[in-house]
Structure formats: C-alpha cells, structure tokens
Design an enzyme around this catalytic site. Sequence first.
Site, PDB file in Angstrom:
ATOM      1  N   ASP A 279       0.848  -1.190   0.000  1.00 23.33           N
ATOM      2  CA  ASP A 279       0.000   0.000   0.000  1.00 23.33           C
ATOM      3  C   ASP A 279       0.886   1.243   0.000  1.00 23.33           C
ATOM      4  O   ASP A 279       1.869   1.320   0.750  1.00 23.33           O
ATOM      5  CB  ASP A 279      -0.909   0.008   1.232  1.00 23.33           C
ATOM      6  CG  ASP A 279      -1.891   1.162   1.217  1.00 23.33           C
ATOM      7  OD1 ASP A 279      -3.000   0.995   0.673  1.00 23.33           O
ATOM      8  OD2 ASP A 279      -1.549   2.237   1.737  1.00 23.33           O
ATOM      9  N   ILE A 280       0.553   2.207  -0.864  1.00 21.48           N
ATOM     10  CA  ILE A 280       1.327   3.461  -0.924  1.00 21.48           C
ATOM     11  C   ILE A 280       0.902   4.335   0.248  1.00 21.48           C
ATOM     12  O   ILE A 280      -0.283   4.665   0.408  1.00 21.48           O
ATOM     13  CB  ILE A 280       1.084   4.196  -2.249  1.00 21.48           C
ATOM     14  CG1 ILE A 280       1.450   3.290  -3.436  1.00 21.48           C
ATOM     15  CG2 ILE A 280       1.883   5.489  -2.302  1.00 21.48           C
ATOM     16  CD1 ILE A 280       1.122   3.888  -4.795  1.00 21.48           C
ATOM     17  N   GLU A 322      -4.685   2.253  -4.371  1.00 21.48           N
ATOM     18  CA  GLU A 322      -3.226   2.332  -4.254  1.00 21.48           C
ATOM     19  C   GLU A 322      -2.636   1.052  -3.680  1.00 21.48           C
ATOM     20  O   GLU A 322      -1.494   1.052  -3.191  1.00 21.48           O
ATOM     21  CB  GLU A 322      -2.832   3.532  -3.381  1.00 21.48           C
ATOM     22  CG  GLU A 322      -3.218   3.436  -1.922  1.00 21.48           C
ATOM     23  CD  GLU A 322      -4.614   3.968  -1.606  1.00 21.48           C
ATOM     24  OE1 GLU A 322      -4.821   4.386  -0.458  1.00 21.48           O
ATOM     25  OE2 GLU A 322      -5.483   3.959  -2.504  1.00 21.48           O
TER      26      GLU A 322
END
Length: 409
Positions: A279-280, A322
């Site tokens: 996950d960003i 994301e």
Amino acid sequence: MIVTPSFRWKFSAAVGGALLVVAACFLPLPGAVALATAGGALITAAGLGFFLGPPPAPVRVSEGERLEAMADAFQEGMLDLYSLYEVGRTISASLDLDQLLTTTMKRVAQTTGIESYGLFVLDEEKNGLVTKSVSGAAAQTLEQLTLGPGEGLAGRVCRTRLPEMHTGTAPMSWPDVPRSTRSVIAVPLIGRDRPLGALLLYSVSPSAFSERELAYFTAIGKQLSIALDNATQHHRAMELSYHDALTGLFNRRYLEEALETEIRRAARYTVPLSLNMVDIDHFKVYNDTHGHTRGDEVLRLVAQRLREQTRTADIVTRFGGEEFVLILPMTTKPHARLVAEKLRAVVASAAIDAGEPGGKARLTISVGVSTFPGDAATASGLLQAADAALYAAKDRGRNRVEAFNDTNG
C-alpha cells in the site's frame, strides 16, 4: 452412351454421401457427426467400388473410360468435401490459440496424409512471422525460425495474399523451406484487415502437388484464417479483461484466478507460497494535494518498480486503488519478507516530482506478508492474512514490512 449398373451404383453412392455431408453442416453437433460419418462411409464405399467392382462392359471403351474418370474426379471432390468438414469441425471447437493451431494441424495431417508442414503466425512484438507448428522434415530446421516482414516464402505470400505452388529438382532458396524439399505449397492466412500468417506444406518429391491439392489447401487456409482471427480477437479481449489499464499490471480478477491456481500447485507439490500486499503511504493526501494526474504517475511508477524487482515467476497485480498484491511461488515467509524489504527500500529511494518548482515528494510503501499453508489454506484466507499484516505495518508507523502471525489475527 452406355452406363453400367456398377457405375450407376457407385455414382449414386457418391452423390448420396455428398448430400449427407452437406446436410450435416446444418444440424446440431451430435446429429451432424453421425450424418457426416454416414456420408463419408458412402463416399468411401463408392471409391472402393471403383477398384473392387466389376469392370464396365467393353462397349464403347472410350466413353466408359470418360465416365469412370468423371466419377473418379467427383468422388475425389466429395472426399475433399468430407475432409474439409472434418477440419472445419476441429477448427471451430476452440478459441484457445495454441490449442487451435496444434489440434487443427494434427487433423490436417490425419485427413490429408501430409507429413511435413510449417505454420507461421504473425508476432506483433517481434514484427515478423514465428513458427507455431511444424512436423516432419520441417521440424528440425524451422522450429525456432523467425522471419522478418516479407522474408521467406511465407512472408511473400503474406505480402501478396496469394497462394503459391513450386517444384524443382534442387534445394529452394527460401529460409522457411527445408533443403530436402522439392515441392511446396504456400497459403497465406488473411484476417479481417491484415495478414495473420502462412501455411507451408512440403514434399521431398518433385511435382508432388497438383492444382487440386493447391485448391484444397487454399480452402483449409481460409477456414484457418477465420478461426485464427477469432482466436486472436478473443485472446486480445482476455488480455484486456485481465490487465489494469493505468499500470499495465494484472488486475484483481486475474489475481483471484491465479492465486487459486498457485495454491493448488503449492498444495500438490508441498511447497510454500507467499503474498506481499503493498500500500502506498499517504496516497490520498498526495492525490488531493497534487491532483489525480500526478497521482496516476505515482501509481505507474510504483508498478514499474514492483515489476523491476521481482522474478519472472512472480505475479504482480493491482489489487485496487493504491494497493498492489504480489504472488510469490515457492517462497518462504523469511524470503518473502526480504523481497518486501527490498521493494520498500527501492520505492523510498525514488524521487517523485511534487509538481512545484524544485519540489520533490518522498514516496513510501507499507507491506504485509502472508504464507501458505501456515497462515491460511485458501485464497481468501491468505489475502485476509496479508491485509491484516499490512494494517499492522501502517498502525506501527508506515514505511515498514510486517509478516502475519497470531498477534495479527
């Protein structure tokens, strides 16, 4: 004109068989197979009758010979029709490209007796023709052959879109024709709007092919062209349905199917399988601050880094938003954690344009790791375990890797 009873029977049987084969084309598959088989048996019986039946009465011999020749030609044409039906039925049975080509060429070889052939198909990535199926003397010399645009006999018939037949007593100069060949037929495979490839048939004997065989294989080529075009379109549609348009990675649909397959393989061979869920960090804030165009650039950059840092056997997917998921076959949890740490470090080292003069944004990711079968025995369970580990990584400060364990669950 004198027509013998033997001739009348043979001619009637051939006509009746032909009508049955034609009628089979308009029936559902079970009935069509039975009817076509009966028609083929009649046609074959008529052909055997020409060889085993009593000779015609020796009256007006030339006229009788002419009628026999006409019947032979008609019977050969009916056999060609039945053979085309069989090949066409094989061609229409599959939209899988590799299966289509393999089974079709096997059927062509069975129905025609051709022992040596080469099937060349257009490869857009290589910008040329590649060998897809070969047999006989062609196999050894053509198996890994790639032809540039217009190269070889296959390239020529693709360019002209016209079938060709050649014979001689010396080796032919084309790279896609084995040196032992003395006769060759080349048939272009043409799709809706472009050449798709070419079918080449070889013989070591001079003058081995006739105009009738050229016409027959041209008809085969037309059937194969339609099926190849349909299979290619189907393959493209499937590729689009399995890929994320923005990043070019596999999408969630592909992830779910591939993960089920990899879990079955891991269970069968008793090998580990791990997931990295990525996950960003703070992506929503970045997206809201710098706009969706900049946000899309970040997603593409992270996708590129993930691809660059993984093995060919690994499957990199965009899970949604994301989030990304990596399937790591034959990978233990410690090894999967090392992979995740490498990914985290690579992404953290990338400088992202923040869209301001001299401005650079720092990009980081958090990663959750889970492993089959210790953490879960199902696809959904393995994803939930990786998600729980990812949540723990974010809860503990982000820009870190956490592996699933009992405290996560």
